[in-house]
Design an enzyme around this catalytic site. Structure first.
Site, PDB file in Angstrom:
ATOM      1  N   PRO A  15       0.857  -1.200   0.000  1.00  0.00           N
ATOM      2  CA  PRO A  15       0.000   0.000   0.000  1.00  0.00           C
ATOM      3  C   PRO A  15       0.889   1.245   0.000  1.00  0.00           C
ATOM      4  O   PRO A  15       1.865   1.301   0.746  1.00  0.00           O
ATOM      5  CB  PRO A  15      -0.775  -0.121   1.316  1.00  0.00           C
ATOM      6  CG  PRO A  15      -0.652  -1.560   1.717  1.00  0.00           C
ATOM      7  CD  PRO A  15       0.674  -2.014   1.191  1.00  0.00           C
ATOM      8  N   HIS A  16       0.556   2.197  -0.850  1.00  0.00           N
ATOM      9  CA  HIS A  16       1.409   3.382  -0.921  1.00  0.00           C
ATOM     10  C   HIS A  16       0.589   4.626  -1.197  1.00  0.00           C
ATOM     11  O   HIS A  16      -0.475   4.554  -1.809  1.00  0.00           O
ATOM     12  CB  HIS A  16       2.490   3.214  -1.992  1.00  0.00           C
ATOM     13  CG  HIS A  16       1.959   2.848  -3.351  1.00  0.00           C
ATOM     14  ND1 HIS A  16       1.770   1.547  -3.742  1.00  0.00           N
ATOM     15  CD2 HIS A  16       1.577   3.596  -4.408  1.00  0.00           C
ATOM     16  CE1 HIS A  16       1.304   1.518  -4.981  1.00  0.00           C
ATOM     17  NE2 HIS A  16       1.162   2.746  -5.407  1.00  0.00           N
TER      18      HIS A  16
END
Lengths: 126, 152
Positions: free
Chosen positions: B64-65
């Site tokens: 996740p970014h």
């Protein structure tokens, strides 16, 4: 191994099409990244970013790059990406993305044809 | 070389999150205090990114970014789950290794370098095995040593 997808578009078009396609389809079965190009972006800088995205997205099956209108900066950048396994299709529309979403197990070559077919089918007189 | 913030407090081992949402909340919890960004804002950014498509990269791994305004450095957070969780994964393997980054909004290049660096590291099956077997945060952090990253 699954093909990765990069959308290279004018401003927010890619994001909005992707959100809508994901909502209509129920999910997004691919690993996708977005690159938006604005008037003030330097093409060379964006090309470098595009190549980094493609490198990140390619897990061996290659990357399908979808871009909006042919002959403009986003499509010029997309077609100049220097990478081994890549296919570029211009004329991005909702129908193109939805058709691609239907074939997550296809190879890069097959998927680029599905993109083309979906895009063309989406344009008709009603 | 990219400077990035990582310490024990950003790591959760033997974690028992049961859903994708609770994982994103956990990351927001872990990174809120060190980054000074509110938990809700980090969650919102990570959640918005997931809406575009899962950040699962296959083989039980997700990255996740999000890019966030008002932080000076990238922050890394790592969660290892006891039981894999459905993460809209791109393959049939549910996710149990979550390596998350938040990166300053303006550092587009660093963002991509980090994604590329982390995904190639996590593509290594022995790294994934060691992460799954790790029992404390220092064992986890040891696996993220890289010539491309400087932890600060």
């Amino acid at each position: 191994m699954k093909v990765g997808i990069l959308l290279v578009t004018h401003s927010d078009i890619g994001k909005q099409l992707l959100l809508t396609a994901t909502s209509v389809f129920g999910k997004n079965p691919f690993q996708v990244e977005l690159l938006s190009v604005d008037n003030y972006d330097q093409p060379n800088d964006v090309k470098e970013l595009a190549e980094k995205y493609v490198k990140f997205l390619d897990n061996g099956a290659g990357v399908l790059v979808l871009t909006d209108i042919i002959g403009t900066t986003p499509s010029n950048i997309a077609s100049s990406i220097n990478h081994g396994k890549i296919k570029v299709v211009a004329g991005l529309n909702l129908s193109m993305i939805l058709n691609v979403f239907n074939y997550p197990e296809k190879t890069l070559d097959q998927l680029s044809i599905k993109a083309l077919e979906g895009g063309i089918q989406g344009v008709s007189k009603i | 070389m990219i400077k990035i913030k990582l310490d024990d407090s950003h790591v959760s081992v033997n974690d028992s999150c049961k859903t994708k949402k609770s994982i994103l909340e956990k990351i927001s919890d872990l990174l809120s205090r060190p980054s000074g960004v509110s938990r809700d804002h980090i969650f919102k950014k990570l959640y918005e990114r997931e809406k575009l498509g899962s950040t699962s990269i296959g083989k039980g791994v997700a990255i996740p970014h999000a890019r966030i305004e008002d932080i000076e450095y990238p922050f890394l957070s790592i969660i290892i789950l006891d039981e894999p969780v459905e993460f809209d994964n791109i393959d049939s393997l549910d996710v149990d290794i979550i390596v998350s980054i938040i990166v300053p909004e303006k550092n587009y290049n660093d963002h991509l370098e980090l994604l590329a660096c982390l995904s190639s590291k996590l593509d290594n099956s022995s790294v994934r095995k060691e992460l799954r077997q790790a029992r404390n945060s220092s064992q986890i952090i040891n696996n993220f040593q890289s010539d491309d990253l400087e932890y600060i």
